[in-house]
Motif scaffolding. Structure first.
Motif, PDB file in Angstrom:
ATOM      1  N   GLY A  83      -0.563   7.400  -3.186  1.00  0.00           N
ATOM      2  CA  GLY A  83      -1.382   8.403  -2.483  1.00  0.00           C
ATOM      3  C   GLY A  83      -2.637   7.852  -1.842  1.00  0.00           C
ATOM      4  O   GLY A  83      -3.157   8.446  -0.898  1.00  0.00           O
TER       5      GLY A  83
ATOM      6  N   TRP B 170     -15.964   7.594  -3.697  1.00  0.00           N
ATOM      7  CA  TRP B 170     -14.982   6.737  -3.013  1.00  0.00           C
ATOM      8  C   TRP B 170     -15.544   5.377  -2.642  1.00  0.00           C
ATOM      9  O   TRP B 170     -14.779   4.448  -2.387  1.00  0.00           O
ATOM     10  CB  TRP B 170     -14.417   7.449  -1.785  1.00  0.00           C
ATOM     11  CG  TRP B 170     -13.481   8.538  -2.175  1.00  0.00           C
ATOM     12  CD1 TRP B 170     -13.790   9.851  -2.374  1.00  0.00           C
ATOM     13  CD2 TRP B 170     -12.080   8.411  -2.471  1.00  0.00           C
ATOM     14  NE1 TRP B 170     -12.668  10.548  -2.771  1.00  0.00           N
ATOM     15  CE2 TRP B 170     -11.605   9.687  -2.830  1.00  0.00           C
ATOM     16  CE3 TRP B 170     -11.186   7.354  -2.455  1.00  0.00           C
ATOM     17  CZ2 TRP B 170     -10.275   9.928  -3.172  1.00  0.00           C
ATOM     18  CZ3 TRP B 170      -9.854   7.580  -2.791  1.00  0.00           C
ATOM     19  CH2 TRP B 170      -9.411   8.861  -3.145  1.00  0.00           C
TER      20      TRP B 170
ATOM     21  N   GLU C  39      -1.621  -5.941  -6.747  1.00  0.00           N
ATOM     22  CA  GLU C  39      -2.621  -6.136  -5.687  1.00  0.00           C
ATOM     23  C   GLU C  39      -2.304  -7.418  -4.922  1.00  0.00           C
ATOM     24  O   GLU C  39      -2.357  -8.514  -5.490  1.00  0.00           O
ATOM     25  CB  GLU C  39      -4.029  -6.206  -6.277  1.00  0.00           C
ATOM     26  CG  GLU C  39      -5.058  -6.422  -5.194  1.00  0.00           C
ATOM     27  CD  GLU C  39      -6.466  -6.063  -5.615  1.00  0.00           C
ATOM     28  OE1 GLU C  39      -6.671  -5.707  -6.785  1.00  0.00           O
ATOM     29  OE2 GLU C  39      -7.352  -6.156  -4.742  1.00  0.00           O
TER      30      GLU C  39
ATOM     31  N   THR D  52     -18.566   8.474   0.853  1.00  0.00           N
ATOM     32  CA  THR D  52     -18.447   9.872   0.420  1.00  0.00           C
ATOM     33  C   THR D  52     -18.367   9.985  -1.089  1.00  0.00           C
ATOM     34  O   THR D  52     -17.606   9.261  -1.725  1.00  0.00           O
ATOM     35  CB  THR D  52     -17.111  10.500   0.925  1.00  0.00           C
ATOM     36  OG1 THR D  52     -16.927  10.168   2.279  1.00  0.00           O
ATOM     37  CG2 THR D  52     -17.106  12.002   0.744  1.00  0.00           C
TER      38      THR D  52
ATOM     39  N   GLY E 224       0.824  -1.212   0.000  1.00  0.00           N
ATOM     40  CA  GLY E 224       0.000   0.000   0.000  1.00  0.00           C
ATOM     41  C   GLY E 224       0.855   1.258   0.000  1.00  0.00           C
ATOM     42  O   GLY E 224       1.644   1.477   0.919  1.00  0.00           O
ATOM     43  N   ALA E 225       0.676   2.069  -1.048  1.00  0.00           N
ATOM     44  CA  ALA E 225       1.459   3.309  -1.173  1.00  0.00           C
ATOM     45  C   ALA E 225       0.610   4.527  -0.827  1.00  0.00           C
ATOM     46  O   ALA E 225       0.633   5.547  -1.526  1.00  0.00           O
ATOM     47  CB  ALA E 225       2.038   3.427  -2.582  1.00  0.00           C
TER      48      ALA E 225
ATOM     49  N   THR F 125     -10.169  -0.608  -3.427  1.00  0.00           N
ATOM     50  CA  THR F 125      -8.957  -0.557  -2.607  1.00  0.00           C
ATOM     51  C   THR F 125      -9.168   0.274  -1.344  1.00  0.00           C
ATOM     52  O   THR F 125      -8.236   0.475  -0.569  1.00  0.00           O
ATOM     53  CB  THR F 125      -7.793   0.050  -3.409  1.00  0.00           C
ATOM     54  OG1 THR F 125      -8.263   1.259  -4.010  1.00  0.00           O
ATOM     55  CG2 THR F 125      -7.284  -0.894  -4.468  1.00  0.00           C
TER      56      THR F 125
HETATM   57  C1  LIG Z   1     -13.097  12.274   0.326  1.00  0.00           C
HETATM   58  C2  LIG Z   1     -12.117  12.220   1.453  1.00  0.00           C
HETATM   59  C3  LIG Z   1     -11.835  13.376   2.165  1.00  0.00           C
HETATM   60  C4  LIG Z   1     -10.924  13.342   3.223  1.00  0.00           C
HETATM   61  N1  LIG Z   1     -10.605  14.515   3.849  1.00  0.00           N
HETATM   62  C5  LIG Z   1      -9.613  14.528   4.768  1.00  0.00           C
HETATM   63  C6  LIG Z   1      -9.122  15.762   5.252  1.00  0.00           C
HETATM   64  O1  LIG Z   1      -9.542  16.836   4.801  1.00  0.00           O
HETATM   65  N2  LIG Z   1      -8.147  15.729   6.213  1.00  0.00           N
HETATM   66  C7  LIG Z   1      -7.630  14.542   6.687  1.00  0.00           C
HETATM   67  O2  LIG Z   1      -6.753  14.583   7.559  1.00  0.00           O
HETATM   68  N3  LIG Z   1      -8.061  13.351   6.192  1.00  0.00           N
HETATM   69  C8  LIG Z   1      -9.013  13.323   5.232  1.00  0.00           C
HETATM   70  N4  LIG Z   1      -9.411  12.145   4.681  1.00  0.00           N
HETATM   71  C9  LIG Z   1      -8.825  10.895   5.220  1.00  0.00           C
HETATM   72  C10 LIG Z   1      -7.390  10.671   4.700  1.00  0.00           C
HETATM   73  O3  LIG Z   1      -7.341  10.859   3.315  1.00  0.00           O
HETATM   74  C11 LIG Z   1      -6.964   9.264   5.072  1.00  0.00           C
HETATM   75  O4  LIG Z   1      -7.052   9.116   6.473  1.00  0.00           O
HETATM   76  C12 LIG Z   1      -5.530   8.903   4.683  1.00  0.00           C
HETATM   77  O5  LIG Z   1      -5.210   9.342   3.385  1.00  0.00           O
HETATM   78  C13 LIG Z   1      -5.364   7.383   4.806  1.00  0.00           C
HETATM   79  O6  LIG Z   1      -4.043   6.991   4.483  1.00  0.00           O
HETATM   80  P1  LIG Z   1      -3.623   5.462   4.613  1.00  0.00           P
HETATM   81  O7  LIG Z   1      -2.223   5.372   4.143  1.00  0.00           O
HETATM   82  O8  LIG Z   1      -3.965   4.964   5.960  1.00  0.00           O
HETATM   83  O9  LIG Z   1      -4.587   4.658   3.625  1.00  0.00           O
HETATM   84  P2  LIG Z   1      -4.805   4.824   2.066  1.00  0.00           P
HETATM   85  O10 LIG Z   1      -4.568   6.217   1.641  1.00  0.00           O
HETATM   86  O11 LIG Z   1      -6.154   4.248   1.774  1.00  0.00           O
HETATM   87  O12 LIG Z   1      -3.669   3.922   1.395  1.00  0.00           O
HETATM   88  C14 LIG Z   1      -3.798   2.530   1.245  1.00  0.00           C
HETATM   89  C15 LIG Z   1      -3.153   2.097  -0.059  1.00  0.00           C
HETATM   90  O13 LIG Z   1      -3.212   0.678  -0.152  1.00  0.00           O
HETATM   91  C16 LIG Z   1      -3.535   0.319  -1.489  1.00  0.00           C
HETATM   92  N5  LIG Z   1      -4.078  -1.040  -1.451  1.00  0.00           N
HETATM   93  C17 LIG Z   1      -5.288  -1.432  -0.967  1.00  0.00           C
HETATM   94  N6  LIG Z   1      -5.401  -2.775  -1.051  1.00  0.00           N
HETATM   95  C18 LIG Z   1      -4.238  -3.238  -1.572  1.00  0.00           C
HETATM   96  C19 LIG Z   1      -3.744  -4.549  -1.866  1.00  0.00           C
HETATM   97  N7  LIG Z   1      -4.458  -5.659  -1.621  1.00  0.00           N
HETATM   98  N8  LIG Z   1      -2.504  -4.669  -2.412  1.00  0.00           N
HETATM   99  C20 LIG Z   1      -1.736  -3.563  -2.661  1.00  0.00           C
HETATM  100  N9  LIG Z   1      -2.176  -2.293  -2.395  1.00  0.00           N
HETATM  101  C21 LIG Z   1      -3.398  -2.147  -1.845  1.00  0.00           C
HETATM  102  C22 LIG Z   1      -4.493   1.387  -1.918  1.00  0.00           C
HETATM  103  O14 LIG Z   1      -4.609   1.465  -3.333  1.00  0.00           O
HETATM  104  C23 LIG Z   1      -3.865   2.630  -1.293  1.00  0.00           C
HETATM  105  O15 LIG Z   1      -2.934   3.236  -2.165  1.00  0.00           O
HETATM  106  C24 LIG Z   1     -10.306  12.132   3.610  1.00  0.00           C
HETATM  107  C25 LIG Z   1     -10.586  10.969   2.890  1.00  0.00           C
HETATM  108  C26 LIG Z   1     -11.469  11.011   1.816  1.00  0.00           C
HETATM  109  C27 LIG Z   1     -11.717   9.766   1.039  1.00  0.00           C
END
Ligand SMILES: Cc1cc2nc3c(=O)[nH]c(=O)nc-3n(C[C@H](O)[C@H](O)[C@H](O)COP(=O)(O)OP(=O)(O)OC[C@H]3O[C@@H](n4cnc5c(N)ncnc54)[C@H](O)[C@@H]3O)c2cc1C
Length: 472
Positions: free
Chosen positions: A48, A396, A237, A305, A19-20, A401
């Motif tokens: 991202g 979303w 994936e 959302t 996961g990136a 993913t």
């Molecule tokens: C519409 C929206 C608005 C938001 N607004 C805000 C805001 O204003 N402020 C704030 O702080 N937060 C906000 N958030 C929340 C914030 O974006 C997230 O909390 C944060 O980006 C999550 O990061 P993460 O690395 O935990 O997960 P993710 O960003 O979901 O990263 C997970 C990665 O894993 C990859 N992946 C999934 N399954 C697999 C698999 N089996 N194999 C390989 N790769 C895989 C995905 O493609 C993804 O790239 C918002 C979110 C959304 C959707």
């Protein structure tokens, strides 16, 4: 159980990060800095995760995570380290409230809600949240009751004034992107305690929405990925994790053999694995490792959302003294904010359709949706609102993913049945789970993702401190 397709020696690394998103890339950045060989594998063709941008009219518009607050120190630090500037979000002018009794324009002198009732409700929420330890919400004195009680039921029972009940309803739909009838009081209180309280979480200036990235939030992930020596592997994936016998390997510890990370066209071996994907997709990764247990994660999440952008030639609403901010009692579009600041004269309104409204909205036909949307905006801002240069939507819920946005919202009863989804002891196996949903602080925020990535890297370094810093 062991197995999976063979692995090329070149694909054996110290750490595989799945996961990136911000969590995965933060962990990878910290681990690579210690000289470890780190391979990030990502299902999509971009980095991202829940930060992503539309690119239009020379502007990057945040389709996902966007805002950050004054307490989001780790994200601020990373932004500075990777050369990214921030800009304030505050838009001057009057807000609009469409609460069922005509459109109300709210300047300082004309509050939209009964100030006493609403202030009391917010204070009560913060007081209750102060009794919930974010590190383990199920240990709160009233956890059992609050986990079974929905926010809607609590508001109905406890809040006398209709304005207070309406405010709590709007708050949950906006802050958690879910229906208050689907969210336990315990989850809401945990979220408030984790994020700094209701006053901080809902504020722009001085609060959690104070700033956004100039040029888009997606750039942080892009810059972190670009700085890694091993390029991120895209279209990878992950479906399965297999144990690989460690017998005979020098220094091998029982249960700490390497792990084979497998997906279509992918087979990589890691001494450590970080699963930095959201709970839904993480639940689908099959584990064939006898010593590894999947952490508690909600089977089904309630957040949904559709984020909208309406681009205009200019922020015309400012000519009428309006801030661009709207809160509406009925959906589908209940929240609008002005995202025009620093955009070379373009007017940009951002709208959020959340919870069950988002599913209904996404199921409708595109043409009918657009007419209804522009009608609604024209009712608030006048006929010019019918003439956007572009309307952009990001649904979303449709992204396999992710599953559940902005972040996972577990079903009522989940916290007390499952326990926290982050490590509670120092003991660790070769597979660790990261992500914003694995962080007791700033759960659901960019800040939570970054903190979780840092903490996961710290635990790997502590468990396996043998690597000397080296240029990777
Ligand atoms: C519409 C929206 C608005 C938001 N607004 C805000 C805001 O204003 N402020 C704030 O702080 N937060 C906000 N958030 C929340 C914030 O974006 C997230 O909390 C944060 O980006 C999550 O990061 P993460 O690395 O935990 O997960 P993710 O960003 O979901 O990263 C997970 C990665 O894993 C990859 N992946 C999934 N399954 C697999 C698999 N089996 N194999 C390989 N790769 C895989 C995905 O493609 C993804 O790239 C918002 C979110 C959304 C959707």
């Amino acid at each position: 159980m062991t197995g999976g397709p063979p692995v090329d020696a070149a694909d054996a690394v110290d750490v595989v990060v799945i996961g990136a998103g911000l969590a995965g890339l933060t962990a990878a950045t910290e681990l690579a800095a210690t000289g470890r060989q780190v391979q990030v594998v990502e299902a999509l063709d971009r980095v991202g995760g829940r930060t992503a941008s539309h690119h239009r009219y020379g502007q990057a518009l945040d389709a996902g995570g966007s805002y950050l607050g004054v307490r989001h120190l780790r994200v601020r630090e990373l932004a500075a380290r990777f050369g990214l500037a921030l800009t304030p979000t505050a838009a001057p002018g009057a807000n609009l409230y469409d609460l069922g009794a005509g459109l109300l324009r709210s300047d300082a002198g004309r509050p939209a809600f009964n100030a006493l009732a609403v202030g009391d409700a917010l204070d009560r929420l913060d007081d209750l949240a102060a009794t919930v330890p974010p590190a383990d919400p199920a240990t709160a004195e009233h956890a059992a009751e609050w986990d079974q009680l929905t926010v809607a039921a609590w508001a109905h029972r406890e809040l006398r004034h209709p304005d207070a009940r309406l405010l709590v309803d709007l708050l949950v739909r906006q802050m958690l992107a879910a229906d208050p009838a689907d969210v336990s009081l315990l989850h809401l209180l945990f979220y408030l305690a984790s994020g700094g309280g209701v006053h901080y979480l809902t504020a722009f200036a001085g609060g959690a929405q104070q700033d956004r990235f100039v040029g888009g939030a997606h750039q942080l992930a892009e810059r972190m990925a670009a700085a890694l020596t091993r390029p991120v592997r895209h279209g990878a994936e992950v479906t399965d994790l297999y144990a690989v016998p460690s017998a005979g390997r020098p220094g091998a510890r029982p249960g700490h053999g390497p792990v084979r990370v497998v997906g279509p066209g992918l087979s990589v071996l890691g001494t450590h694995v970080v699963v930095a994907v959201p709970p839904g997709p993480a639940n689908r990764i099959r584990l064939h490792l006898p010593s590894v247990h999947r952490p508690a994660q909600p089977a089904r999440t309630r957040g949904a959302t559709v984020k909208l952008h309406l681009i205009y030639e200019r922020p015309f609403w400012r000519e009428a003294g309006l801030s661009g901010w709207v809160t509406a009692r009925t959906g589908p579009l209940r929240y609008v904010v002005d995202d025009s600041a620093g955009r070379d004269g373009l007017g940009v309104l951002v709208g959020f359709v959340t919870g069950p409204d988002a599913s209904r909205y996404a199921a409708g036909s595109g043409a009918a949706r657009r007419v209804a949307l522009l009608d609604r905006l024209a009712g608030w801002f006048g006929p010019t609102a019918r003439q956007p240069l572009a309307v952009l939507e990001r649904d979303w819920q449709a992204e396999s993913t992710v599953e559940g946005c902005y972040a996972a919202v577990p079903e009522p009863g989940w916290w007390t049945a499952a326990g926290p989804p982050w490590p509670t002891t120092a003991a660790d196996g070769p597979v660790r789970w990261a992500g914003t949903e694995r962080c007791a602080q700033f759960y659901g925020h960019l800040e939570g993702a970054v903190r979780s990535g840092q903490e996961t890297a710290r635990r790997i370094i502590a468990a396996d401190p043998v690597r000397a810093p080296a240029a990777q």
